[in-house]
Design an enzyme around this catalytic site. Sequence first.
Site, short mmCIF file in Angstrom:
data_model
loop_
_atom_site.label_atom_id
_atom_site.label_comp_id
_atom_site.label_asym_id
_atom_site.label_seq_id
_atom_site.Cartn_x
_atom_site.Cartn_y
_atom_site.Cartn_z
N LYS A 126 2.59 11.05 -3.50
CA LYS A 126 2.76 9.61 -3.24
C LYS A 126 1.60 8.88 -3.89
O LYS A 126 0.51 9.45 -4.03
CB LYS A 126 2.73 9.34 -1.73
N ASP A 166 8.75 2.41 -3.99
CA ASP A 166 8.59 2.37 -2.53
C ASP A 166 8.35 0.89 -2.22
O ASP A 166 8.77 0.03 -3.01
CB ASP A 166 7.42 3.26 -2.08
P1 NDP Z 1 10.73 -3.09 0.01
O1 NDP Z 1 9.44 -3.50 -0.55
O2 NDP Z 1 11.96 -3.27 -0.79
O3 NDP Z 1 10.98 -3.78 1.42
C1 NDP Z 1 10.08 -3.63 2.44
C2 NDP Z 1 10.53 -4.46 3.62
O4 NDP Z 1 9.72 -4.14 4.75
C3 NDP Z 1 10.36 -5.95 3.40
O5 NDP Z 1 11.33 -6.63 4.15
C4 NDP Z 1 8.95 -6.20 3.94
O6 NDP Z 1 8.75 -7.53 4.39
C5 NDP Z 1 8.91 -5.27 5.12
N1 NDP Z 1 7.52 -4.82 5.32
C6 NDP Z 1 6.72 -4.18 4.44
N2 NDP Z 1 5.51 -3.96 4.95
C7 NDP Z 1 5.54 -4.48 6.18
C8 NDP Z 1 4.59 -4.56 7.21
N3 NDP Z 1 3.35 -4.05 7.07
N4 NDP Z 1 4.98 -5.15 8.37
C9 NDP Z 1 6.23 -5.67 8.52
N5 NDP Z 1 7.17 -5.62 7.57
C10 NDP Z 1 6.83 -5.02 6.42
O7 NDP Z 1 10.54 -1.54 0.41
P2 NDP Z 1 11.65 -0.43 0.69
O8 NDP Z 1 12.85 -1.04 1.31
O9 NDP Z 1 11.80 0.38 -0.53
O10 NDP Z 1 10.90 0.48 1.77
C11 NDP Z 1 11.05 0.29 3.18
C12 NDP Z 1 10.68 1.58 3.91
O11 NDP Z 1 11.52 2.65 3.47
C13 NDP Z 1 9.25 2.07 3.68
O12 NDP Z 1 8.81 2.74 4.84
C14 NDP Z 1 9.42 3.10 2.56
O13 NDP Z 1 8.38 4.04 2.55
C15 NDP Z 1 10.73 3.73 3.00
N6 NDP Z 1 11.48 4.45 1.98
C16 NDP Z 1 11.83 3.86 0.80
C17 NDP Z 1 12.59 4.56 -0.12
C18 NDP Z 1 13.07 3.95 -1.38
O14 NDP Z 1 13.83 4.60 -2.10
N7 NDP Z 1 12.71 2.72 -1.71
C19 NDP Z 1 12.99 5.95 0.12
C20 NDP Z 1 12.64 6.44 1.44
C21 NDP Z 1 11.91 5.71 2.29
P3 NDP Z 1 7.76 -8.50 3.56
O15 NDP Z 1 8.58 -8.97 2.41
O16 NDP Z 1 7.42 -9.57 4.54
O17 NDP Z 1 6.57 -7.69 3.15
O1 2IT Z 2 9.72 7.71 0.56
C1 2IT Z 2 10.49 8.08 -0.36
O2 2IT Z 2 11.18 9.09 -0.25
C2 2IT Z 2 10.56 7.25 -1.56
N1 2IT Z 2 9.91 6.21 -1.62
C3 2IT Z 2 11.39 7.69 -2.72
C4 2IT Z 2 10.65 8.68 -3.56
C5 2IT Z 2 11.33 9.06 -4.85
O3 2IT Z 2 10.68 9.82 -5.59
O4 2IT Z 2 12.45 8.66 -5.12
#
Ligand code: NDP
Ligand code: 2IT
Length: 448
Positions: A126, A166
């Site tokens: 990561k 992420d």
């Molecule tokens: P994005 O940046 O697209 O969206 C994040 C969302 O979460 C936004 O709505 C943001 O709001 C909110 N957020 C972020 N940080 C905080 C915080 N500290 N407190 C409150 N709200 C928060 O990210 P993703 O959708 O890609 O990721 C969301 C989660 O999913 C994370 O935990 C990530 O690690 C996990 N994840 C992502 C994957 C991927 O493929 N993208 C795969 C697996 C897991 P704001 O705009 O106000 O910051």
């Molecule tokens: O938390 C996760 O699994 C991710 N942000 C996706 C990682 C990836 O390599 O696609």
Amino acid sequence: MNKYALEVLENLKKKYYWEKEFLQAVEEVFKSISLLIDIEPIYQKERILERIVEPERVIIFRVPWMDDRGEIRVNTGYRVEFNSALGPYKGGLRFHPSVNLSILKFLGFDQIFKNSLTGLMMGGGKGGSDFDYKGKSDREVMRFCQSFMNELYRHIGAHTDVPAGDIGVGAREIGYLFGQYKKLKNVFEGVLTGKSINWGGSYLRPEATGFGVVYFTEEALNVRGESIEGKRVLISGAGNVAIHAAKKVLDLGGKVLSLSDSDGTIIDEDGIDEEKWKYVYELKIYRRARIKEYLEKYPHAKYYQGKRPWGLTKADIALPCATENELNLEEAKALKENGCICVIEGANMPTTLDAIEFIQKSNMIFAPGIAANAGGVGTSGFEMMQNSMMMQWTKEEVDEKLKRLMKHIHETCIKTAEEVGTPGNYINGASIAGFKKVADAMIDQGLV
Ligand code: NDP
Ligand code: 2IT
């Protein structure tokens, strides 16, 4: 907890006492794998726990860049290359002001077991930076990404370490990062996933995490003779994972009641239907606006400033899809009181340890992110496969593979949880199955 596991955890707590999130992730996994360590003395003999909690390599670097006014700015960049027993390091990059080594070590640690569960050849890693994209222009984001890659390119490669997105890193950032990598290395290779579809990306990679979460949810509900159809669903976040989870809930006939961001939550008692979903997609993904704006278009909805969705209305299912520790014990109790039967983690470690304990004791379904959100990295694995074959599967083909992957992970969790005498316990199933494969590979590969 197993005595050996406890000893390693206690030592880790002394050594890295300030790394709260990392210690929390280790504790969650160690509690579960204790059941395996109890009956397989080889892992203690080989000192696998001491070895697995220490990243193979951590890179920390300066990221200087220039803003639109010509001012010099400096951020910190990181890449935690945690474990390569099963393949090249693989895992996302997070750009968010809260990023520090503890958060990236927790994410990298969990990524090891998640990637193992997919059955694909991917190690765990990561990275990211404390860069805040909010209020930055596209050009500023580009200059930041280029500077970030000016250092990172030395450490990554299609067979070494393959970053992805992420929080704060989506298609735009992956594009700028890839462009700079190519410029510096003079190779066009699958060094990043989440690329755009017309230059090496995979269909459905943006959707995959959210869709996968909902496919997993459907599998888990089916075990209890239930399904998503007609269920009331609370979703937190409004980013990549949340939005696509919402879409798949709609496709399967569920009612999406909420979305949120770090400022607050909207609750729409009529449900966020297809038309409203399209509006939110445009609002959040293209305009990067605040979720509060939903009320300007749909004034009948309610906005709760500074609140998370849990317990704000009656719901059957909760899908935390925003960030870590966003569902605590009080909120878990509020969910229960409001009729919730199922909590499935879309984000990484969104549920606190005491909330998990409460949810499990209350006989609600609980599934951890390392299983439920693995469709994202799984589809990254599919992207790597397509890149190495120099071909592209259709949307339908990828969707079919994603469904099969989530079904397979679900079955692995169920089967493993049963084998260790804790049927229905998805954390035990996921952690043990994920851990065993990595630990055995580490033993096979000797003391490296
Ligand atoms: P994005 O940046 O697209 O969206 C994040 C969302 O979460 C936004 O709505 C943001 O709001 C909110 N957020 C972020 N940080 C905080 C915080 N500290 N407190 C409150 N709200 C928060 O990210 P993703 O959708 O890609 O990721 C969301 C989660 O999913 C994370 O935990 C990530 O690690 C996990 N994840 C992502 C994957 C991927 O493929 N993208 C795969 C697996 C897991 P704001 O705009 O106000 O910051
Ligand atoms: O938390 C996760 O699994 C991710 N942000 C996706 C990682 C990836 O390599 O696609």
